[in-house]
Design a protein around this motif. Sequence first.
Motif, mmCIF file in Angstrom:
data_model
loop_
_atom_site.group_PDB
_atom_site.id
_atom_site.type_symbol
_atom_site.label_atom_id
_atom_site.label_comp_id
_atom_site.label_asym_id
_atom_site.label_seq_id
_atom_site.Cartn_x
_atom_site.Cartn_y
_atom_site.Cartn_z
ATOM 1 N N VAL A 186 34.642 52.519 48.062
ATOM 2 C CA VAL A 186 34.850 51.164 48.569
ATOM 3 C C VAL A 186 35.924 51.296 49.785
ATOM 4 C CG1 VAL A 186 34.820 50.256 46.032
ATOM 5 C CG2 VAL A 186 37.093 51.381 46.924
ATOM 6 N N ARG A 187 36.165 49.900 50.338
ATOM 7 C CA ARG A 187 37.172 50.285 51.523
ATOM 8 C C ARG A 187 38.542 50.116 50.959
ATOM 9 N NH1 ARG A 187 32.787 48.297 54.099
ATOM 10 N NH2 ARG A 187 32.645 49.243 56.318
ATOM 11 N N GLY A 188 38.961 49.417 49.833
ATOM 12 C CA GLY A 188 40.249 49.524 49.296
ATOM 13 C C GLY A 188 40.801 47.976 49.017
ATOM 14 N N ALA A 189 41.548 47.938 47.910
ATOM 15 C CA ALA A 189 41.716 46.297 47.553
ATOM 16 C C ALA A 189 43.301 46.104 47.709
ATOM 17 C CB ALA A 189 41.360 46.143 46.183
ATOM 18 N N ASP B 221 43.802 50.569 61.561
ATOM 19 C CA ASP B 221 43.174 49.242 61.551
ATOM 20 C C ASP B 221 42.111 49.350 60.998
ATOM 21 O OD1 ASP B 221 41.389 50.462 63.235
ATOM 22 O OD2 ASP B 221 42.859 50.160 65.181
ATOM 23 N N TYR B 222 41.214 48.093 60.961
ATOM 24 C CA TYR B 222 40.222 48.061 60.335
ATOM 25 C C TYR B 222 39.050 48.774 60.886
ATOM 26 C CZ TYR B 222 35.978 45.250 58.479
ATOM 27 O OH TYR B 222 34.674 44.736 58.136
ATOM 28 N N ASP B 223 38.959 49.106 62.164
ATOM 29 C CA ASP B 223 38.002 49.958 62.707
ATOM 30 C C ASP B 223 38.073 51.401 62.321
ATOM 31 O OD1 ASP B 223 36.772 47.639 64.123
ATOM 32 O OD2 ASP B 223 37.875 48.290 66.147
ATOM 33 N N PHE B 224 39.213 51.745 62.076
ATOM 34 C CA PHE B 224 39.550 53.026 61.409
ATOM 35 C C PHE B 224 38.924 53.081 60.097
ATOM 36 C CE2 PHE B 224 41.577 56.788 63.252
ATOM 37 C CZ PHE B 224 42.315 56.247 64.451
ATOM 38 N N THR B 225 39.001 52.104 59.176
ATOM 39 C CA THR B 225 38.756 52.037 57.917
ATOM 40 C C THR B 225 37.133 51.943 57.932
ATOM 41 O OG1 THR B 225 40.659 51.076 57.086
ATOM 42 C CG2 THR B 225 38.596 50.542 55.713
ATOM 43 N N ASN B 226 36.505 51.314 58.836
ATOM 44 C CA ASN B 226 35.061 51.393 58.939
ATOM 45 C C ASN B 226 34.590 52.677 59.297
ATOM 46 O OD1 ASN B 226 34.933 48.736 58.472
ATOM 47 N ND2 ASN B 226 34.748 47.951 60.457
ATOM 48 N N SER C 254 30.089 47.396 48.656
ATOM 49 C CA SER C 254 30.642 46.743 49.610
ATOM 50 C C SER C 254 29.911 45.252 49.953
ATOM 51 C CB SER C 254 30.548 47.806 51.003
ATOM 52 O OG SER C 254 30.885 46.854 52.238
ATOM 53 N N HIS C 255 30.609 44.507 50.634
ATOM 54 C CA HIS C 255 29.945 43.181 51.134
ATOM 55 C C HIS C 255 29.576 43.437 52.716
ATOM 56 C CE1 HIS C 255 32.602 41.696 47.423
ATOM 57 N NE2 HIS C 255 31.216 41.649 47.239
ATOM 58 N N ASN C 256 29.875 44.452 53.104
ATOM 59 C CA ASN C 256 29.648 44.506 54.800
ATOM 60 C C ASN C 256 28.343 44.867 55.015
ATOM 61 O OD1 ASN C 256 29.863 45.769 57.144
ATOM 62 N ND2 ASN C 256 31.848 45.586 57.092
HETATM 63 C C1 LIG Z 1 31.307 46.355 43.534
HETATM 64 C C2 LIG Z 1 32.813 46.729 43.950
HETATM 65 C C3 LIG Z 1 33.628 47.227 43.291
HETATM 66 C C4 LIG Z 1 34.898 47.590 43.827
HETATM 67 N N1 LIG Z 1 35.763 48.169 43.136
HETATM 68 C C5 LIG Z 1 37.137 48.538 43.759
HETATM 69 C C6 LIG Z 1 38.007 49.651 43.256
HETATM 70 O O1 LIG Z 1 37.616 50.181 42.256
HETATM 71 N N2 LIG Z 1 39.257 49.761 43.804
HETATM 72 C C7 LIG Z 1 39.556 49.176 44.944
HETATM 73 O O2 LIG Z 1 40.651 49.345 45.466
HETATM 74 N N3 LIG Z 1 38.714 48.205 45.481
HETATM 75 C C8 LIG Z 1 37.475 48.000 44.803
HETATM 76 N N4 LIG Z 1 36.668 46.980 45.387
HETATM 77 C C9 LIG Z 1 37.078 46.018 46.793
HETATM 78 C C10 LIG Z 1 37.083 46.832 47.722
HETATM 79 O O3 LIG Z 1 37.724 48.075 47.839
HETATM 80 C C11 LIG Z 1 37.277 45.798 48.974
HETATM 81 O O4 LIG Z 1 38.436 45.433 49.129
HETATM 82 C C12 LIG Z 1 36.417 44.639 49.202
HETATM 83 O O5 LIG Z 1 35.013 45.120 48.731
HETATM 84 C C13 LIG Z 1 36.130 44.271 50.514
HETATM 85 O O6 LIG Z 1 35.678 45.181 51.559
HETATM 86 P P1 LIG Z 1 34.154 45.228 51.899
HETATM 87 O O7 LIG Z 1 33.761 46.619 52.517
HETATM 88 O O8 LIG Z 1 33.438 44.466 50.978
HETATM 89 O O9 LIG Z 1 34.052 44.040 53.293
HETATM 90 P P2 LIG Z 1 34.976 44.214 54.628
HETATM 91 O O10 LIG Z 1 35.182 42.693 54.734
HETATM 92 O O11 LIG Z 1 34.169 44.766 55.510
HETATM 93 O O12 LIG Z 1 36.316 44.943 54.562
HETATM 94 C C14 LIG Z 1 37.488 44.370 54.150
HETATM 95 C C15 LIG Z 1 38.455 45.718 53.817
HETATM 96 O O13 LIG Z 1 38.639 46.622 55.120
HETATM 97 C C16 LIG Z 1 39.851 46.957 54.901
HETATM 98 N N5 LIG Z 1 40.767 46.632 56.025
HETATM 99 C C17 LIG Z 1 40.767 45.154 56.523
HETATM 100 N N6 LIG Z 1 41.791 44.971 57.391
HETATM 101 C C18 LIG Z 1 42.350 46.290 57.701
HETATM 102 C C19 LIG Z 1 43.208 46.813 58.666
HETATM 103 N N7 LIG Z 1 43.874 46.181 59.209
HETATM 104 N N8 LIG Z 1 43.624 48.302 58.329
HETATM 105 C C20 LIG Z 1 42.840 49.056 57.484
HETATM 106 N N9 LIG Z 1 41.941 48.551 56.576
HETATM 107 C C21 LIG Z 1 41.642 47.383 56.687
HETATM 108 C C22 LIG Z 1 40.481 46.546 53.479
HETATM 109 O O14 LIG Z 1 40.217 47.563 52.650
HETATM 110 C C23 LIG Z 1 39.685 45.398 53.281
HETATM 111 O O15 LIG Z 1 39.593 44.979 51.571
HETATM 112 C C24 LIG Z 1 35.446 46.680 44.945
HETATM 113 C C25 LIG Z 1 34.442 46.047 45.706
HETATM 114 C C26 LIG Z 1 33.223 45.808 44.897
HETATM 115 C C27 LIG Z 1 32.093 45.243 46.029
#
Ligand SMILES: Cc1cc2nc3c(=O)[nH]c(=O)nc-3n(C[C@H](O)[C@H](O)[C@H](O)COP(=O)(O)OP(=O)(O)OC[C@H]3O[C@@H](n4cnc5c(N)ncnc54)[C@H](O)[C@@H]3O)c2cc1C
Length: 603
Positions: A444-447, A468-473, A499-501
């Motif tokens: 996951v990216r992190g919540a 930042d976000y790009d680093f996370t990607n 991920s929803h990305n």
């Molecule tokens: C099936 C499922 C299970 C999940 N289980 C967990 C879990 O066990 N634990 C948990 O923590 N989360 C969990 N999540 C949530 C997940 O971590 C994300 O918060 C959420 O899915 C959004 O990320 P994305 O990849 O879907 O989308 P995107 O929109 O591409 O990414 C958003 C994410 O990018 C990161 N981000 C955004 N801005 C920045 C920044 N400025 N600097 C650094 N990083 C940044 C954050 O993590 C943010 O949530 C889960 C999500 C799903 C769909």
Amino acid sequence: MSYFKTVPVFSRAAVEILCRRLNVLSNRRLRSTVASARTDRGNVNTTEDVAQSQFSRPKSSCKIVVDFEQTQEAYKSKDSLELLRSLVVFKLCTYDILVDKNKELMDLSKKLLGQKAFEQFMKMTFYGQFVAGEDHKSIGPLIQKNRAFGVGSVLDYSVEEDISQAEEMDSWGSTAPKENVGKKFEAHRQFGDRQGGVTSARSYVYSDEGKCDQHMETFLKCIEASGGNSVDGFSAIKMTALGRPQFLLQLSETLVKWRRFFSFLALRQGKGDLEALEQRLDVERLQEFMTRLGARGDYKGWFDTEKPGSSGTIDVLDWNSLMDDRTKTSDLLVVPNMETGQLEPLLSEFSEEEEKQMKRIVQRMDLLAKHAEDHGVRLMVDAEQTYLQPAISRLTLEMQRIYNKDKPVIFNTYQCYLKEAYDNVSMDVELSRREGWCFGAKLVRGAYMYQERSRAREIGYDDPINPDYDFTNLMYHRCLDYVLDEIGLHRKANVMVASHNEDTVKHTIRRMNELGLTPTENKVYFGQLLGMCDQISFPLGQAGFPVYKYVPYGPVDEVIPYLSRRAQENRGFMKGSQRERELLWRELKRRLASGELFYTPAF
Ligand SMILES: Cc1cc2nc3c(=O)[nH]c(=O)nc-3n(C[C@H](O)[C@H](O)[C@H](O)COP(=O)(O)OP(=O)(O)OC[C@H]3O[C@@H](n4cnc5c(N)ncnc54)[C@H](O)[C@@H]3O)c2cc1C
């Protein structure tokens, strides 16, 4: 002379990965010269992939491409009213005032409309969009419908107690932290409310042991339902639901300190960090080594009660001693003091009740893991805050050692917004390879980003999140590539791309094609939340990829905190929400123009 039980596998694996990367490059070059032959199979296209190399295993000859633009396919499981509801709900989530004041507005609507009409209103809007139903029985039809359209379910009972920050803090226990407790691992009243600033995930709040037993019962029922619903079910649990978070905090500190100590020892022997990852002590040699360094500690004495294994090593922390009522958990929570060379207890006093509570969290987890294994269900352990996560991750790994011998039953979760994500993933993959168990991960990216950042700033330790976000990607794709490479090599590991990305999903499919990994091998799964990104989940499912929705359920009044978070996430959700609205609108217009407005999904 080695102080660790090491097996020289890493260098061979590294060579294998390098070989396969070269292979992928040569495949790419070859493929570009081959004309693509499109075969019409819904929204799935296949092209001949002729490239094979001497390094690779025999691969499937099909390259799968999923078209995420075809709205007719993406929304095949929805009637037009459902599409309209999604559009309205996502649009409402764009109004800051509605999102910021969502709780107050829901309370007001309840007062004005009365309970029954309020519930009806919620079912027609937010609840209907994001929640499957009130209980196991009522969610059945939705689960069946999704399955008919190729999408599985991970049940997620979403009832949350409304406990205040003060109550949460009180639950952290009576034991005061000792002076040497690192800042990060101190309990802080200001951050007692672990739900603060978190939109994508829920946090459990400890109130008493009875409540933890109740949570465990709920998880057990979810596992049974997941087993009954399909042959390849998943169930998710949160470790903070199963016990006092203070134990996870203390264990996290112990683990981080041991990891530093092992890295120090490995460095002294001219070895890399990976050599330290097993965390198994050869006590005799450790004693010799520390004495040579001038330390006075009696290491052997500390471990006298432990039985060394056949190799003369003992685990600093192993599942059996954590579970065993005869071993005091507080005795296991010792950390090496690098200055004095002594092993010191992290906490001086644990009450008898606190000792029991620490045992129970591990015993509850073991029961859940056994139950999952018995029901043929894979158990995903969610990732939580960084000050609890080392313990959560390590306990999960201990379960993997036991339950993942033949196939991955237990899945750990890795948060790629963490600076240390790649190290965590690669070390655990390496460990699974050395010890011969099957690695299982959810990426996951992190919540908890906002909460993590403000805690680090306020308390005064390094921000654990990428800048930042790009680093996370980049980090996400780096970790994902590493695991996909591992799957490509040994076909043993499993990963869920949660991920929803859309870019991440496309990246995964591209890499799977390059590695010759087919969807039907069931090694790579996709995960999204119910009511979000259907335009990604359903095309994936129809293309034959194993894809799962986290399916929340619970009575209307009790899932309101969950709904608040969905509203917030859809507002903050990077590019996805806007795109989803465009696609929904496009499909509604298409149905209107083609006279299909009253289309009913057949299943
Ligand atoms: C099936 C499922 C299970 C999940 N289980 C967990 C879990 O066990 N634990 C948990 O923590 N989360 C969990 N999540 C949530 C997940 O971590 C994300 O918060 C959420 O899915 C959004 O990320 P994305 O990849 O879907 O989308 P995107 O929109 O591409 O990414 C958003 C994410 O990018 C990161 N981000 C955004 N801005 C920045 C920044 N400025 N600097 C650094 N990083 C940044 C954050 O993590 C943010 O949530 C889960 C999500 C799903 C769909």
